[in-house]
Scaffold this motif. Structure first.
Motif, PDB file in Angstrom:
ATOM      1  N   SER A 282     -42.080 -28.048 -32.709  1.00 25.75           N
ATOM      2  CA  SER A 282     -41.771 -28.460 -33.508  1.00 25.75           C
ATOM      3  C   SER A 282     -40.060 -28.457 -34.405  1.00 25.75           C
ATOM      4  CB  SER A 282     -43.012 -29.857 -32.642  1.00 25.75           C
ATOM      5  OG  SER A 282     -43.187 -29.824 -34.021  1.00 25.75           O
ATOM      6  N   LEU A 283     -39.760 -29.528 -34.474  1.00 22.05           N
ATOM      7  CA  LEU A 283     -38.726 -29.481 -35.728  1.00 22.05           C
ATOM      8  C   LEU A 283     -38.429 -30.717 -36.479  1.00 22.05           C
ATOM      9  CD1 LEU A 283     -37.664 -27.539 -37.751  1.00 22.05           C
ATOM     10  CD2 LEU A 283     -36.107 -26.214 -36.292  1.00 22.05           C
ATOM     11  N   ASN A 284     -38.364 -30.933 -36.997  1.00 22.90           N
ATOM     12  CA  ASN A 284     -37.908 -32.284 -37.844  1.00 22.90           C
ATOM     13  C   ASN A 284     -37.179 -31.897 -39.452  1.00 22.90           C
ATOM     14  OD1 ASN A 284     -38.922 -33.608 -35.681  1.00 22.90           O
ATOM     15  ND2 ASN A 284     -41.303 -33.664 -36.305  1.00 22.90           N
ATOM     16  N   SER A 285     -35.768 -33.119 -39.746  1.00 25.58           N
ATOM     17  CA  SER A 285     -35.878 -32.939 -40.890  1.00 25.58           C
ATOM     18  C   SER A 285     -35.048 -34.428 -41.330  1.00 25.58           C
ATOM     19  CB  SER A 285     -34.279 -32.087 -40.470  1.00 25.58           C
ATOM     20  OG  SER A 285     -33.212 -32.744 -39.723  1.00 25.58           O
ATOM     21  N   LYS A 286     -35.250 -34.166 -42.082  1.00 27.62           N
ATOM     22  CA  LYS A 286     -34.948 -35.861 -43.152  1.00 27.62           C
ATOM     23  C   LYS A 286     -34.565 -35.121 -44.296  1.00 27.62           C
ATOM     24  CE  LYS A 286     -39.692 -36.972 -44.472  1.00 27.62           C
ATOM     25  NZ  LYS A 286     -40.733 -38.110 -44.227  1.00 27.62           N
TER      26      LYS A 286
ATOM     27  N   LEU B 243     -32.878 -33.825 -51.702  1.00 22.36           N
ATOM     28  CA  LEU B 243     -33.754 -32.607 -51.457  1.00 22.36           C
ATOM     29  C   LEU B 243     -33.178 -33.356 -49.547  1.00 22.36           C
ATOM     30  CD1 LEU B 243     -37.039 -34.289 -52.840  1.00 22.36           C
ATOM     31  CD2 LEU B 243     -35.850 -32.508 -53.423  1.00 22.36           C
ATOM     32  N   LEU B 244     -33.689 -32.129 -48.539  1.00 21.21           N
ATOM     33  CA  LEU B 244     -33.789 -31.478 -47.094  1.00 21.21           C
ATOM     34  C   LEU B 244     -35.079 -30.956 -46.642  1.00 21.21           C
ATOM     35  CD1 LEU B 244     -32.277 -31.570 -44.526  1.00 21.21           C
ATOM     36  CD2 LEU B 244     -31.668 -29.663 -45.272  1.00 21.21           C
ATOM     37  N   GLN B 245     -35.945 -31.913 -46.496  1.00 16.67           N
ATOM     38  CA  GLN B 245     -37.135 -31.421 -46.237  1.00 16.67           C
ATOM     39  C   GLN B 245     -36.878 -31.239 -44.476  1.00 16.67           C
ATOM     40  OE1 GLN B 245     -40.487 -33.588 -47.509  1.00 16.67           O
ATOM     41  NE2 GLN B 245     -41.228 -33.626 -45.248  1.00 16.67           N
ATOM     42  N   LEU B 246     -37.370 -30.004 -44.357  1.00  9.91           N
ATOM     43  CA  LEU B 246     -38.288 -29.870 -42.596  1.00  9.91           C
ATOM     44  C   LEU B 246     -40.102 -29.725 -42.626  1.00  9.91           C
ATOM     45  CD1 LEU B 246     -35.446 -26.676 -42.842  1.00  9.91           C
ATOM     46  CD2 LEU B 246     -35.061 -29.598 -42.199  1.00  9.91           C
ATOM     47  N   SER B 247     -39.869 -29.810 -41.292  1.00 12.29           N
ATOM     48  CA  SER B 247     -41.343 -29.812 -40.729  1.00 12.29           C
ATOM     49  C   SER B 247     -41.249 -29.477 -39.720  1.00 12.29           C
ATOM     50  CB  SER B 247     -42.059 -31.390 -41.181  1.00 12.29           C
ATOM     51  OG  SER B 247     -41.736 -32.425 -42.207  1.00 12.29           O
TER      52      SER B 247
ATOM     53  N   ALA C 124     -26.959 -21.086 -53.180  1.00 12.17           N
ATOM     54  CA  ALA C 124     -28.669 -21.754 -53.568  1.00 12.17           C
ATOM     55  C   ALA C 124     -28.953 -23.018 -53.353  1.00 12.17           C
ATOM     56  CB  ALA C 124     -29.079 -20.666 -55.483  1.00 12.17           C
ATOM     57  N   ILE C 125     -27.658 -23.910 -54.042  1.00 10.40           N
ATOM     58  CA  ILE C 125     -28.120 -25.319 -54.171  1.00 10.40           C
ATOM     59  C   ILE C 125     -26.440 -25.824 -53.872  1.00 10.40           C
ATOM     60  CG2 ILE C 125     -28.262 -27.462 -55.324  1.00 10.40           C
ATOM     61  CD1 ILE C 125     -29.478 -26.082 -57.342  1.00 10.40           C
ATOM     62  N   PRO C 126     -25.808 -25.706 -52.772  1.00  9.64           N
ATOM     63  CA  PRO C 126     -24.917 -25.856 -52.114  1.00  9.64           C
ATOM     64  C   PRO C 126     -24.697 -27.527 -52.214  1.00  9.64           C
ATOM     65  CG  PRO C 126     -26.499 -26.037 -50.271  1.00  9.64           C
ATOM     66  CD  PRO C 126     -27.104 -25.355 -51.808  1.00  9.64           C
ATOM     67  N   ARG C 127     -23.782 -28.288 -51.798  1.00 14.15           N
ATOM     68  CA  ARG C 127     -23.361 -29.395 -52.200  1.00 14.15           C
ATOM     69  C   ARG C 127     -22.408 -30.343 -50.863  1.00 14.15           C
ATOM     70  NH1 ARG C 127     -17.654 -28.359 -56.171  1.00 14.15           N
ATOM     71  NH2 ARG C 127     -18.612 -27.201 -57.520  1.00 14.15           N
ATOM     72  N   ASP C 128     -24.079 -30.424 -50.349  1.00 16.42           N
ATOM     73  CA  ASP C 128     -23.955 -31.179 -49.126  1.00 16.42           C
ATOM     74  C   ASP C 128     -25.534 -30.351 -48.298  1.00 16.42           C
ATOM     75  OD1 ASP C 128     -21.984 -32.799 -48.714  1.00 16.42           O
ATOM     76  OD2 ASP C 128     -20.634 -30.469 -48.508  1.00 16.42           O
ATOM     77  N   PRO C 129     -26.255 -31.235 -48.198  1.00 14.75           N
ATOM     78  CA  PRO C 129     -27.656 -30.778 -47.221  1.00 14.75           C
ATOM     79  C   PRO C 129     -26.942 -29.945 -46.306  1.00 14.75           C
ATOM     80  CG  PRO C 129     -27.127 -32.606 -47.128  1.00 14.75           C
ATOM     81  CD  PRO C 129     -26.051 -32.473 -47.074  1.00 14.75           C
ATOM     82  N   TYR C 130     -25.700 -29.603 -45.300  1.00 11.99           N
ATOM     83  CA  TYR C 130     -26.070 -28.734 -44.331  1.00 11.99           C
ATOM     84  C   TYR C 130     -27.264 -28.340 -43.360  1.00 11.99           C
ATOM     85  CZ  TYR C 130     -21.883 -27.295 -46.626  1.00 11.99           C
ATOM     86  OH  TYR C 130     -20.217 -27.162 -47.828  1.00 11.99           O
ATOM     87  N   ILE C 131     -27.422 -29.307 -42.756  1.00 10.69           N
ATOM     88  CA  ILE C 131     -28.610 -29.540 -42.001  1.00 10.69           C
ATOM     89  C   ILE C 131     -28.668 -28.778 -40.546  1.00 10.69           C
ATOM     90  CG2 ILE C 131     -30.343 -31.004 -40.579  1.00 10.69           C
ATOM     91  CD1 ILE C 131     -29.153 -33.091 -42.185  1.00 10.69           C
ATOM     92  N   SER C 132     -27.681 -28.971 -40.631  1.00 14.60           N
ATOM     93  CA  SER C 132     -27.659 -27.515 -38.889  1.00 14.60           C
ATOM     94  C   SER C 132     -27.328 -26.666 -39.668  1.00 14.60           C
ATOM     95  CB  SER C 132     -25.595 -28.293 -38.796  1.00 14.60           C
ATOM     96  OG  SER C 132     -25.298 -27.786 -39.130  1.00 14.60           O
TER      97      SER C 132
END
Length: 215
Positions: A108-112, A131-135, A81-89
């Protein structure tokens, strides 16, 4: 010595031996038998107590193993549920996979990643959430977009929809040279921003150090 005297003496000796054997049986053998019988009772009682304690110990060990297994499952669920890294991929693959399942096109897909905003405090440690934000923009049928949002809301990994807008897709009429735009009745376009959370171990470690030093 006369034969009658011999018989009398022999009878007397036999009587003495008989009485002596009775006394020996009474004083030694019967006493020993009583002790053996009492020992058997004690052994049976001790075995009963041992069996009861062993049964209790086995139950306690089974409960401890069950508790450890439950703790492992809870920890595993929390890490999902809440990992210890962003794991963006991993997050991007999840968003793209959901879109493919629901037959949606992602335009389109952006992350930050954002600085930690939320702090969870406990008596033993301080944990900071990053926080990892995906738009991204998606396009598809209304029901498909609706199902997509439901899948995001029920995801194992905690994520919040922070921004959402939807509008019908506008297409041009090629027969009229594309002069008159026409609103599509079947397709919609949506702009979505979601936030995922992760445990910021670096910031959490620094916070714990500062907390310890302040003490």
């Amino acid at each position: 010595m006369r034969s009658s005297t011999k018989r009398t003496l022999s009878f007397f000796i036999s009587l003495v031996l008989f009485v002596a054997s009775i006394l020996i049986y009474t004083s030694l053998i019967q006493t020993s038998y009583g002790r053996i019988k009492a020992s058997k009772v004690i052994i049976i009682e001790k075995k009963t107590v041992y069996d009861e304690r062993k049964n209790i110990t086995d139950k306690i060990q089974a409960l401890l193993k069950k508790s450890e297994s439950l703790e492992d499952n809870i920890e595993r669920s929390i890490n999902l549920a809440i990992p210890r890294d962003p794991y963006i991929s991993q997050a991007l693959k999840y968003i793209l996979g959901l879109a493919e399942i629901n037959k949606l096109k992602i335009k389109s897909l952006n992350s930050k990643t954002l600085s930690p905003q939320i702090k969870l405090n406990s008596p033993n440690y301080v944990r900071n959430l990053g926080l990892l934000q995906l738009s991204f923009d998606i396009e598809g049928r209304y029901e498909e977009i609706k199902n997509y949002l439901k899948a995001i809301e029920t995801s194992v990994r905690v994520m919040d929809i922070v921004n959402f807008t939807i509008a019908p897709v506008v297409v041009t009429n090629s027969a009229q040279g594309g002069a008159n735009p026409v609103v599509s009745n079947n397709k919609f376009s949506a702009k979505i921003s979601i936030q995922m959370y992760y445990e910021d171990m670096v910031n959490s470690s620094n916070t714990n150090k500062s907390t310890t030093s302040s003490k």
